[in-house]
Design an enzyme around this catalytic site. Structure first.
Site, PDB file in Angstrom:
ATOM      1  N   ASP A  29       0.849  -1.189   0.000  1.00  0.00           N
ATOM      2  CA  ASP A  29       0.000   0.000   0.000  1.00  0.00           C
ATOM      3  C   ASP A  29       0.888   1.244   0.000  1.00  0.00           C
ATOM      4  O   ASP A  29       1.895   1.315   0.696  1.00  0.00           O
ATOM      5  CB  ASP A  29      -0.917  -0.005   1.229  1.00  0.00           C
ATOM      6  N   ASN A  85     -12.678  -3.314   2.679  1.00  0.00           N
ATOM      7  CA  ASN A  85     -13.600  -2.190   2.823  1.00  0.00           C
ATOM      8  C   ASN A  85     -14.562  -2.258   1.647  1.00  0.00           C
ATOM      9  O   ASN A  85     -14.122  -2.333   0.494  1.00  0.00           O
ATOM     10  CB  ASN A  85     -12.833  -0.870   2.821  1.00  0.00           C
ATOM     11  N   GLY A  91     -15.253   3.141   3.841  1.00  0.00           N
ATOM     12  CA  GLY A  91     -13.889   3.579   3.563  1.00  0.00           C
ATOM     13  C   GLY A  91     -13.303   3.105   2.255  1.00  0.00           C
ATOM     14  O   GLY A  91     -12.109   3.329   1.995  1.00  0.00           O
ATOM     15  N   GLN A  92     -14.115   2.425   1.415  1.00  0.00           N
ATOM     16  CA  GLN A  92     -13.568   2.007   0.124  1.00  0.00           C
ATOM     17  C   GLN A  92     -13.357   3.236  -0.759  1.00  0.00           C
ATOM     18  O   GLN A  92     -14.275   4.052  -0.943  1.00  0.00           O
ATOM     19  CB  GLN A  92     -14.490   1.006  -0.580  1.00  0.00           C
ATOM     20  N   HIS A  98     -10.111  -5.367  -3.367  1.00  0.00           N
ATOM     21  CA  HIS A  98      -8.774  -5.607  -2.816  1.00  0.00           C
ATOM     22  C   HIS A  98      -8.883  -6.002  -1.358  1.00  0.00           C
ATOM     23  O   HIS A  98      -9.681  -5.433  -0.610  1.00  0.00           O
ATOM     24  CB  HIS A  98      -7.873  -4.377  -2.968  1.00  0.00           C
ATOM     25  N   HIS A 100      -6.931  -5.882   2.120  1.00  0.00           N
ATOM     26  CA  HIS A 100      -5.811  -5.305   2.869  1.00  0.00           C
ATOM     27  C   HIS A 100      -5.269  -6.401   3.793  1.00  0.00           C
ATOM     28  O   HIS A 100      -6.048  -7.029   4.518  1.00  0.00           O
ATOM     29  CB  HIS A 100      -6.277  -4.160   3.764  1.00  0.00           C
TER      30      HIS A 100
HETATM   31  P1  5GP Z   1      -9.641   1.362   0.195  1.00  0.00           P
HETATM   32  O1  5GP Z   1      -9.658   2.730   0.841  1.00  0.00           O
HETATM   33  O2  5GP Z   1     -10.374   1.386  -1.144  1.00  0.00           O
HETATM   34  O3  5GP Z   1     -10.069   0.244   1.073  1.00  0.00           O
HETATM   35  O4  5GP Z   1      -8.116   1.065  -0.104  1.00  0.00           O
HETATM   36  C1  5GP Z   1      -7.415   1.632  -1.161  1.00  0.00           C
HETATM   37  C2  5GP Z   1      -5.974   1.601  -0.756  1.00  0.00           C
HETATM   38  O5  5GP Z   1      -5.199   1.853  -1.928  1.00  0.00           O
HETATM   39  C3  5GP Z   1      -5.589   2.679   0.260  1.00  0.00           C
HETATM   40  O6  5GP Z   1      -5.079   2.056   1.431  1.00  0.00           O
HETATM   41  C4  5GP Z   1      -4.552   3.513  -0.459  1.00  0.00           C
HETATM   42  O7  5GP Z   1      -3.492   3.933   0.372  1.00  0.00           O
HETATM   43  C5  5GP Z   1      -4.063   2.587  -1.559  1.00  0.00           C
HETATM   44  N1  5GP Z   1      -3.613   3.258  -2.759  1.00  0.00           N
HETATM   45  C6  5GP Z   1      -4.210   4.325  -3.375  1.00  0.00           C
HETATM   46  N2  5GP Z   1      -3.524   4.666  -4.473  1.00  0.00           N
HETATM   47  C7  5GP Z   1      -2.465   3.801  -4.556  1.00  0.00           C
HETATM   48  C8  5GP Z   1      -1.385   3.668  -5.481  1.00  0.00           C
HETATM   49  O8  5GP Z   1      -1.266   4.382  -6.477  1.00  0.00           O
HETATM   50  N3  5GP Z   1      -0.493   2.669  -5.234  1.00  0.00           N
HETATM   51  C9  5GP Z   1      -0.594   1.840  -4.144  1.00  0.00           C
HETATM   52  N4  5GP Z   1       0.366   0.905  -4.006  1.00  0.00           N
HETATM   53  N5  5GP Z   1      -1.600   1.943  -3.268  1.00  0.00           N
HETATM   54  C10 5GP Z   1      -2.522   2.908  -3.457  1.00  0.00           C
END
Ligand code: 5GP
Ligand code: ZN
Length: 112
Positions: A29, A85, A91-92, A98, A100
């Site tokens: 991440d 999420n 929080g998505q 994906h 985590h």
């Molecule tokens: P969500 O908030 O949808 O559950 O998780 C998305 C995750 O993607 C977040 O933890 C965020 O830090 C990560 N993320 C967003 N943009 C990028 C990116 O360009 N590269 C990587 N490796 N992670 C990312």
């Protein structure tokens, strides 16, 4: 389709890949919330966990990869958390499913 994680899969956006399977990719991440914070994604685009769960074999591959990541990252023994999420209210922010994988520190329950 304008999807950030599809662009990571295609190589258009760089990422620190830790594991690659035939149908899955695991990478760090960009904004880690724990010493170990790896995202495991299916290579096929599914917008969220519910859509991924409609393909149980693929969901099982993603799940198996989370376990391998935890082993390789050294948190399988100490404890880790696997989180999907699902929906903006939870929080998505990236709408490509994906998992985590979080570990390497104490994790509170209930989560925020
Ligand atoms: P969500 O908030 O949808 O559950 O998780 C998305 C995750 O993607 C977040 O933890 C965020 O830090 C990560 N993320 C967003 N943009 C990028 C990116 O360009 N590269 C990587 N490796 N992670 C990312
Ligand atoms: Zn995608």
């Amino acid at each position: 389709m304008d999807c950030l994680f599809c662009k990571i899969i295609s190589g258009e956006v760089p990422a620190e890949v830790v594991r690659e399977g035939e149908r899955t990719l695991a990478f760090r991440d960009i904004n880690p919330q724990a010493p170990v914070h790896v995202l495991v994604i299916p290579k096929d685009h599914h917008p969220d966990f519910a859509a991924l769960a409609a393909d149980p074999e693929l969901l099982a591959e993603v799940a198996a990869e989370t376990g391998r990541v935890a082993e390789e990252e050294g948190v399988a023994g100490s404890g880790y958390r696997v989180v999907f999420n699902t929906g903006s209210g939870a929080g998505q922010t990236v709408f490509h499913a994906h998992a985590h994988v979080l570990g390497g520190r104490g994790l509170n329950w209930p989560p925020g």
